[in-house]
Every structure is written in structure tokens, then in C-alpha cells.
Design an enzyme around this catalytic site. Structure first.
Site, PDB file in Angstrom:
ATOM      1  N   GLN A  94       0.792  -1.152   0.144  1.00 44.48           N
ATOM      2  CA  GLN A  94       0.005  -0.025   0.077  1.00 44.48           C
ATOM      3  C   GLN A  94       0.758   1.376  -0.061  1.00 44.48           C
ATOM      4  O   GLN A  94       1.906   1.191   0.942  1.00 44.48           O
ATOM      5  CB  GLN A  94      -0.984   0.095   1.110  1.00 44.48           C
ATOM      6  CG  GLN A  94      -1.981   1.341   1.052  1.00 44.48           C
ATOM      7  CD  GLN A  94      -2.854   1.079   2.419  1.00 44.48           C
ATOM      8  OE1 GLN A  94      -2.900   0.430   3.025  1.00 44.48           O
ATOM      9  NE2 GLN A  94      -4.024   1.693   2.198  1.00 44.48           N
ATOM     10  N   HIS A 100      -8.758   1.979  -1.131  1.00 44.10           N
ATOM     11  CA  HIS A 100      -9.221   1.867  -2.433  1.00 44.10           C
ATOM     12  C   HIS A 100      -9.335   0.309  -3.092  1.00 44.10           C
ATOM     13  O   HIS A 100      -8.622  -0.408  -2.605  1.00 44.10           O
ATOM     14  CB  HIS A 100      -8.411   2.544  -3.526  1.00 44.10           C
ATOM     15  CG  HIS A 100      -6.757   2.282  -3.463  1.00 44.10           C
ATOM     16  ND1 HIS A 100      -6.011   2.873  -2.029  1.00 44.10           N
ATOM     17  CD2 HIS A 100      -5.877   1.659  -4.105  1.00 44.10           C
ATOM     18  CE1 HIS A 100      -4.891   2.556  -2.158  1.00 44.10           C
ATOM     19  NE2 HIS A 100      -4.787   1.842  -3.202  1.00 44.10           N
ATOM     20  N   HIS A 102      -8.522  -1.859  -6.238  1.00 43.93           N
ATOM     21  CA  HIS A 102      -7.799  -1.849  -7.609  1.00 43.93           C
ATOM     22  C   HIS A 102      -8.751  -2.767  -8.632  1.00 43.93           C
ATOM     23  O   HIS A 102      -8.945  -3.838  -8.139  1.00 43.93           O
ATOM     24  CB  HIS A 102      -6.534  -2.262  -7.605  1.00 43.93           C
ATOM     25  CG  HIS A 102      -5.342  -1.873  -7.049  1.00 43.93           C
ATOM     26  ND1 HIS A 102      -4.501  -0.837  -7.743  1.00 43.93           N
ATOM     27  CD2 HIS A 102      -5.170  -1.450  -5.742  1.00 43.93           C
ATOM     28  CE1 HIS A 102      -3.663  -0.222  -6.872  1.00 43.93           C
ATOM     29  NE2 HIS A 102      -4.039  -0.795  -5.671  1.00 43.93           N
TER      30      HIS A 102
HETATM   31  P1  DGP Z   1      -1.568   1.206  -3.448  1.00 42.08           P
HETATM   32  O1  DGP Z   1      -0.187   0.636  -3.786  1.00 42.08           O
HETATM   33  O2  DGP Z   1      -2.465  -0.050  -3.406  1.00 42.08           O
HETATM   34  O3  DGP Z   1      -1.734   1.994  -2.313  1.00 42.08           O
HETATM   35  O4  DGP Z   1      -2.179   1.704  -4.672  1.00 42.08           O
HETATM   36  C1  DGP Z   1      -2.137   3.130  -5.025  1.00 42.08           C
HETATM   37  C2  DGP Z   1      -2.158   3.375  -6.649  1.00 42.08           C
HETATM   38  O5  DGP Z   1      -2.504   4.606  -6.671  1.00 42.08           O
HETATM   39  C3  DGP Z   1      -1.430   2.904  -7.495  1.00 42.08           C
HETATM   40  O6  DGP Z   1      -1.550   1.712  -8.381  1.00 42.08           O
HETATM   41  C4  DGP Z   1      -0.707   4.264  -8.090  1.00 42.08           C
HETATM   42  C5  DGP Z   1      -1.936   5.081  -8.106  1.00 42.08           C
HETATM   43  N1  DGP Z   1      -1.873   6.445  -7.838  1.00 42.08           N
HETATM   44  C6  DGP Z   1      -0.865   7.052  -7.029  1.00 42.08           C
HETATM   45  N2  DGP Z   1      -0.854   8.440  -7.310  1.00 42.08           N
HETATM   46  C7  DGP Z   1      -1.858   8.647  -8.210  1.00 42.08           C
HETATM   47  C8  DGP Z   1      -2.104   9.686  -8.699  1.00 42.08           C
HETATM   48  O7  DGP Z   1      -1.812  10.943  -8.444  1.00 42.08           O
HETATM   49  N3  DGP Z   1      -3.102   9.782  -9.900  1.00 42.08           N
HETATM   50  C9  DGP Z   1      -3.778   8.291 -10.268  1.00 42.08           C
HETATM   51  N4  DGP Z   1      -4.391   8.511 -11.131  1.00 42.08           N
HETATM   52  N5  DGP Z   1      -3.244   7.037  -9.608  1.00 42.08           N
HETATM   53  C10 DGP Z   1      -2.269   7.602  -8.582  1.00 42.08           C
END
Ligand code: DGP
Length: 114
Positions: A94, A100, A102
Site C-alpha cells: 500500500q 481503494h 484496484h
Molecule cells: P496502492 O499501492 O494499493 O496504495 O495503490 C495506489 C495506486 O494509486 C497505485 O497503483 C498508483 C496510483 N496512484 C498514485 N498516485 C496517483 C495519482 O496521482 N493519480 C492516479 N490516477 N493514480 C495514482
């Protein structure tokens, strides 16, 4: 929370490709997609991890799954199959501490996950 990137996306202070929104949730494309379909589904309420969920959030979590169901159908991956992932804390990977889902699909998923 001002320092939370997902809260900033909800507030439109950070741009994103939004695919769904209602009063309590938002879905947008992951900035670093790991599959042809990689959409993030989040509550508008800031909840850092699964460990912070309260009984009052039961409806909210069911709602996120309902949105995942809709997006999977809209993106034509429902019948082929897809994966829903929620990471919790450091060893899971995480990186954003705003709960969230996915939604991953459009390719064959491996098991066990990495
Ligand atoms: P996790 O590792 O489970 O916390 O997933 C976080 C996800 O969020 C990762 O796959 C990348 C995505 N992410 C991080 N920052 C941003 C952002 O600024 N915009 C978008 N669209 N996604 C983001």
C-alpha cells in the site's frame, strides 16, 4: 485531508481520468496501470486502511463493489474475468493511505500474486 493525493483528486486539485462519480464514491484510471484495465475505486470519505473501517462503513464498502461490478461490465471484462485488490499497510505494497479497490483486467491474472 489536504496531504492525501486521493482526497486532492476528489477535490479536482489533482487531475485524473474519472470514469464514475456519485455522492459517496469516485473511480478513476490508475496513473501507473498494471493491466489493460486498471481503475481505482475510492470512497469520498477519507479512510486510511481496511483496519480503520467501522461498522457504519459497511454500506460504503458494498457500494464500492457495486461500482466495480458496473465498471467491469462497461469495460467488457466482466465475463472474461477481473481482479479486485485492496492493499493494507506496508508489506502488502500500500502506497496511498486512502482505502481503494484496484479493478484489474483485460489480461490473464497470475496466482499467487507477486
Ligand atoms: P496502492 O499501492 O494499493 O496504495 O495503490 C495506489 C495506486 O494509486 C497505485 O497503483 C498508483 C496510483 N496512484 C498514485 N498516485 C496517483 C495519482 O496521482 N493519480 C492516479 N490516477 N493514480 C495514482
Amino acid at each position: 485531508m489536504n496531504d492525501c493525493i486521493f482526497c486532492r483528486i476528489i477535490e479536482r486539485k489533482v487531475p485524473s481520468m474519472i470514469v464514475y462519480e456519485d455522492e459517496i464514491a469516485l473511480a478513476f484510471e490508475d496513473v501507473n496501470p498494471q493491466a489493460p484495465v486498471h481503475t481505482l475505486i475510492i470512497p469520498k470519505k477519507h479512510i486510511p486502511t481496511v483496519l480503520d473501517l467501522k461498522e457504519a462503513d459497511d454500506h460504503l464498502i458494498g457500494h464500492l463493489f457495486k461500482i466495480a461490478n458496473k465498471i467491469a461490465r462497461d469495460k467488457n471484462i466482466a465475463e472474461r474475468g477481473f481482479r479486485l485488490v485492496t492493499n493494507c499497510n506496508a508489506e502488502s505494497g500500500q502506497t496511498v493511505y486512502h482505502i481503494h479497490l484496484h479493478l484489474l483486467g483485460g489480461r490473464h491474472m497470475h496466482w499467487p500474486p507477486g
